[in-house]
Design an enzyme around this catalytic site. Structure first.
Site, PDB file in Angstrom:
ATOM      1  N   GLU A  46      36.692  54.161  40.826  1.00 24.84           N
ATOM      2  CA  GLU A  46      37.326  53.661  40.163  1.00 24.84           C
ATOM      3  C   GLU A  46      38.438  54.704  39.120  1.00 24.84           C
ATOM      4  O   GLU A  46      37.367  54.846  38.280  1.00 24.84           O
ATOM      5  CB  GLU A  46      37.420  52.263  38.786  1.00 24.84           C
TER       6      GLU A  46
ATOM      7  N   CYS B 163      42.890  53.504  31.440  1.00 20.73           N
ATOM      8  CA  CYS B 163      43.355  53.992  32.982  1.00 20.73           C
ATOM      9  C   CYS B 163      44.364  53.009  33.709  1.00 20.73           C
ATOM     10  O   CYS B 163      45.495  53.706  34.189  1.00 20.73           O
ATOM     11  CB  CYS B 163      42.282  53.831  34.552  1.00 20.73           C
TER      12      CYS B 163
END
Length: 468
Positions: A239, A274
């Site tokens: 990720e 993020c």
């Protein structure tokens, strides 16, 4: 604790105060940790019945709950996020461990009808899911407690041993949680911490005896981990970076859309997320009105001590990180953007920066800026916005603000991302949803259902003449 010939000192990024230290794992210590996990911890976890794994995870959640305020305070000190947000992060970890306890009892197989194949009508096929093996969990600095729970908790739920690499700059909260895991009854060597930098991450990727490696981090780091892990074909769960776009159409609720940028970019996690709103596209007819709303709300943010209940934006993880954000702001301005707020840096602190007239071809606009910066660009038609948003090398999430539900779904289908939020912020992650993205974001999806399944292996068992 593993043998170490050095320590990692941990400091408050806002004040420089030394908070503590952790031993830096040596290469010999890492090799011993892998061997112990493989030969002792993994065997013990694989032999543990599902109800016992569920009990263990509930006990970990209860232990974290008992120390919730102390952990939130420690995390705020070492990480820089405001205390109000670190409490929420610890609460999320508690929910994740409780949720994974339920998942531990729902690791399902299948019965597959063999009468679909001529000649196999009398036979029976079933699948079962078994633990994958030792899992390496590489935890980032921005949400260490929450993302640790996703990775380590899922590994334990699936019956695996886990080696956790805490973030170098803020490992103290995870070391305290490791003590809670031990007190909850985790088998010896089933849950170990290995501290260090890239040499530890790369060592885990290189090591035999590890079945899977899970990383939340930069795309550059993810590519290197995947390259190294490929030499022994371990499973890689990535990720990675994001450059999430928030698109404001002419019919949007502009005040709420501006609030989504403020809360989803400038205030949440000090901009170090993020899935934060990193690019804002506003349709021409409402551009100026939206910017006015964004500036008015940004003016109310308080920058300061992360332990102060009134603080909205604390220090970034290091002064070097703040310097990189300062350089990105400078690059945007050099490329033609206009800064509309202070945006100044003081040590590790960066005042929230709103920029307009941002050229969409600016390299700084198309790369991930990890700090409280909101660059605003214009668009004419919705398809222009979805095209520009999708041209990013990343594909984590995006947000669309419109009152037209048909337009919203049409644009959502056009966006090359892993998740789309309609009339909200991209900085949204619920633990029971699959989270991840396309392209440079890594392609993986993490969540309590998905990760437990990914950390098991599937075995097919065929019973001949079961229906003779």
């Amino acid at each position: 604790m593993l043998a170490a010939d050095a320590v990692i000192a941990v400091h408050n990024p806002g004040t420089g105060e030394r908070l503590g230290e952790v031993p830096k794992t040596t290469q010999d210590g890492l090799a011993r940790a892998v061997a112990r996990a493989q030969h002792a911890g993994q065997r013990a976890m694989a032999a543990m019945p599902a109800h016992e794994r569920a009990r263990l995870l509930h006990a970990i959640a209860d232990g974290i709950t008992q120390e919730r305020d102390a952990l939130a305070h420690l995390l705020a000190q070492e990480n820089g996020k405001p205390i109000t947000q670190t409490r929420g992060e610890v609460d999320a970890a508690i929910r994740i461990f409780h949720g994974l306890a339920g998942e531990a009892t729902r690791v399902f197989g299948r019965q597959i009808p063999l009468d679909a194949v001529p000649g196999l009508e009398k036979h029976l096929a079933v699948t079962i899911r078994e633990p994958l093996g030792v899992v390496a969990a590489l935890v980032p600095f921005n949400y260490p407690v929450e993302l640790y729970a996703h990775k380590a908790g899922a590994a334990l739920a699936a019956g695996n041993a886990v080696l956790v690499q805490p973030p170098q700059k803020c490992p103290l909260a995870l070391h305290r949680i490791a003590e809670i895991v031990e007190a909850a009854g985790a088998p010896a060597h089933a849950h170990q911490l290995v501290d260090g930098g890239a040499e530890i991450s790369q060592g885990l990727a290189d090591a035999g005896g590890i079945a899977a490696i899970s990383l939340t981090g930069s795309t550059t780091a993810g590519k290197e981990i995947a390259r190294r892990a490929s030499t022994n074909l371990k499973k890689v769960l990535l990720e990675l970076g994001g450059n999430d776009a928030l698109i404001v159409c002419a019919d949007a609720d502009l005040e709420k859309a501006a609030e989504a940028v403020v809360l989803g970019r400038l205030a949440r996690g000090n901009g170090q997320i993020c899935c934060a709103v990193k690019r804002v596209y506003v349709q021409d007819p409402v551009h100026d009105e939206f910017v006015d709303a964004l500036l008015a709300q940004t003016a109310h943010l308080t920058v300061g001590d992360q332990l102060d209940e009134r603080t909205d934006v604390g220090p970034l993880i290091t002064e070097a990180a703040a310097e990189r954000v300062e350089q990105a702001i400078g690059q945007l301005r050099a490329d033609g953007a206009t800064i509309r707020t202070n945006g100044a840096r003081r040590g590790a602190f960066v005042d929230p920066a709103v920029l307009t007239d941002v050229p969409t071809e600016s390299p700084a606009f198309n790369e991930e800026i990890f700090g409280p910066v909101a660059p605003v660009a214009r668009f004419k038609e919705p398809e222009d916005a979805t095209r520009m948003a999708s041209e990013s090398p990343y594909g984590l999430q995006a947000a669309i603000w419109t009152r037209d539900i048909s337009r919203a779904f049409t644009m959502a289908r056009q966006l090359d991302v892993g998740g789309v939020v309609i009339n909200g912020s991209t900085a949204l992650r619920a633990e029971n949803l699959p989270f991840g993205g396309t392209k440079g974001t890594g392609g993986y999806r993490e969540g309590i259902h998905d990760t437990v399944a990914d950390l098991t292996s599937q075995k097919t068992i065929i019973v001949m003449d079961a229906f003779a």
